[in-house]
Design an enzyme around this catalytic site. Structure first.
Site, PDB file in Angstrom:
ATOM      1  N   GLY A  34     -41.332  85.919  54.487  1.00  0.00           N
ATOM      2  CA  GLY A  34     -41.025  87.256  53.990  1.00  0.00           C
ATOM      3  C   GLY A  34     -39.561  87.447  53.635  1.00  0.00           C
TER       4      GLY A  34
ATOM      5  CG  HIS B  69     -41.485  97.291  55.872  1.00  0.00           C
ATOM      6  ND1 HIS B  69     -41.658  98.649  56.030  1.00  0.00           N
ATOM      7  CD2 HIS B  69     -42.416  96.890  54.956  1.00  0.00           C
ATOM      8  CE1 HIS B  69     -42.655  99.048  55.265  1.00  0.00           C
ATOM      9  NE2 HIS B  69     -43.127  98.002  54.597  1.00  0.00           N
ATOM     10  N   PRO B  70     -38.442  99.050  55.523  1.00  0.00           N
ATOM     11  CG  PRO B  70     -38.908 100.317  53.627  1.00  0.00           C
ATOM     12  CD  PRO B  70     -38.848  98.912  54.115  1.00  0.00           C
ATOM     13  CB  THR B  71     -41.606 102.690  57.424  1.00  0.00           C
ATOM     14  OG1 THR B  71     -42.532 101.856  56.702  1.00  0.00           O
ATOM     15  CG2 THR B  71     -40.981 103.717  56.469  1.00  0.00           C
ATOM     16  CB  ALA B  72     -43.554  98.244  58.986  1.00  0.00           C
ATOM     17  N   GLY B  73     -40.252  97.697  59.983  1.00  0.00           N
ATOM     18  CA  GLY B  73     -39.359  96.757  60.630  1.00  0.00           C
ATOM     19  C   GLY B  73     -39.713  95.306  60.405  1.00  0.00           C
TER      20      GLY B  73
ATOM     21  CG  HIS C 102     -41.974  97.880  75.617  1.00  0.00           C
ATOM     22  ND1 HIS C 102     -41.560  96.867  74.793  1.00  0.00           N
ATOM     23  CD2 HIS C 102     -42.624  97.281  76.649  1.00  0.00           C
ATOM     24  CE1 HIS C 102     -41.965  95.706  75.285  1.00  0.00           C
ATOM     25  NE2 HIS C 102     -42.605  95.924  76.409  1.00  0.00           N
TER      26      HIS C 102
END
Length: 299
Positions: A163, A168-172, A82
């Protein structure tokens, strides 16, 4: 509950049951909030939660769950069928009872602003909450996914609504909005050829000249050795489920492929199923007023 809002957040985790349990924990045992359903799909690597509640308690529970997902999910190590652009990919709010669409839009904007403030997460408003026409369609917002968003978010036309203008480096990133009830409806095909599923999806979706209020894509179900046309029906009152099923069947015939089954992800409005049952049974002059459960639930 006097006022009822539904929320169907999608999280990019469908395999780790421990993480899934942590993510849905804020929706359990809270006054004014009721967890109706959650389903995880390992092929999609995605968790879909359906929860209802009074606006304020629901808002607080959703924000808590988002924080847990941001902490637990690293999209640098995420794979799945997905499309996804965030650990929390999309958070739609749907007005159900004594709540207007305008109130749902206001709630979505309140949540979006707070998500950016608490978790330093870029937020795009979409559907009815969109700040510009090109942001209404979730597929357009998500195009490029997590990997491509690093550069996309720097473009002037894709600055986040809330924002930092930095992925975000891990959460996008995350899309938050208000919309009509949506039916997630998948149709399985007896072929492992993903190109066929992709071609059928292109034919039936609105953007490809197909059904209005229909979004579709091809998905491979490796464990079963088949493929799937994964569909979102964005307004079942205007385009019925049976139309998507029948058009998929017709398009599949040209490849010598047949439908082996279909599935609904999450919850579905009763009217969507009654409409389809009425069509296949050839019922004449049938209405929702003849459905026992519908009459019982009337106030």
């Amino acid at each position: 509950m006097n006022k009822i809002v539904e929320c169907v957040p999608n999280f990019s985790e469908g395999r780790d049951l421990q993480k899934i349990d942590q993510i849905i924990s804020p929706f359990r045992g809270k006054p004014g909030v009721k967890l109706l359903d959650y389903s995880n799909d390992e092929d999609h690597n995605r968790l879909v939660v359906t929860v209802v509640g009074e606006p304020e308690p629901l808002r607080d529970a959703v924000l808590e769950a988002i924080g847990i997902a941001v902490q637990l999910i690293d999209l640098n190590h995420h794979t799945g069928q997905h499309p996804r652009m965030g650990a929390v990919d999309v958070v739609p709010f749907i007005p159900i009872k004594n709540v207007t669409m305008e109130e749902a839009i206001a709630l979505s904007k309140e949540v979006g602003a707070e998500v950016a403030k608490r978790y330093n997460l870029p937020v795009f408003l979409y559907e009815k909450s969109a700040s510009a026409p090109h942001r209404e369609n979730l597929a357009a917002v998500r195009k490029g996914e997590f990997e491509g968003m690093a550069e996309k978010i720097k473009l002037p036309e894709w600055q986040p609504d809330f924002g930092p203008a930095e992925r975000h480096p891990t959460a996008g990133t995350v899309a938050v909005g208000a919309r009509m009830p949506l039916v997630a409806y998948n149709i399985n095909l007896n072929t492992p050829n993903l190109d066929i599923a992709h071609d059928i999806a292109k034919k039936i979706r609105f953007i490809g000249g197909g059904l209005r209020y229909c979004k579709a894509m091809g998905v491979e179900l490796k464990d079963r050795g088949i493929t799937q046309v994964s569909i979102n029906m964005t307004d079942y009152t205007r385009t019925a489920l049976y139309r998507a099923f029948e058009l998929t069947r017709i398009e599949a015939q040209r490849y010598g492929v047949s439908i082996v089954g279909s599935e609904i992800i999450g919850l579905v409005p009763m009217e969507a199923l009654i409409d389809t049952a009425s069509y296949y049974l050839g019922l004449e002059n049938f209405s929702m007023q003849q459905v026992l459960e519908a009459r019982i639930m009337e106030e």
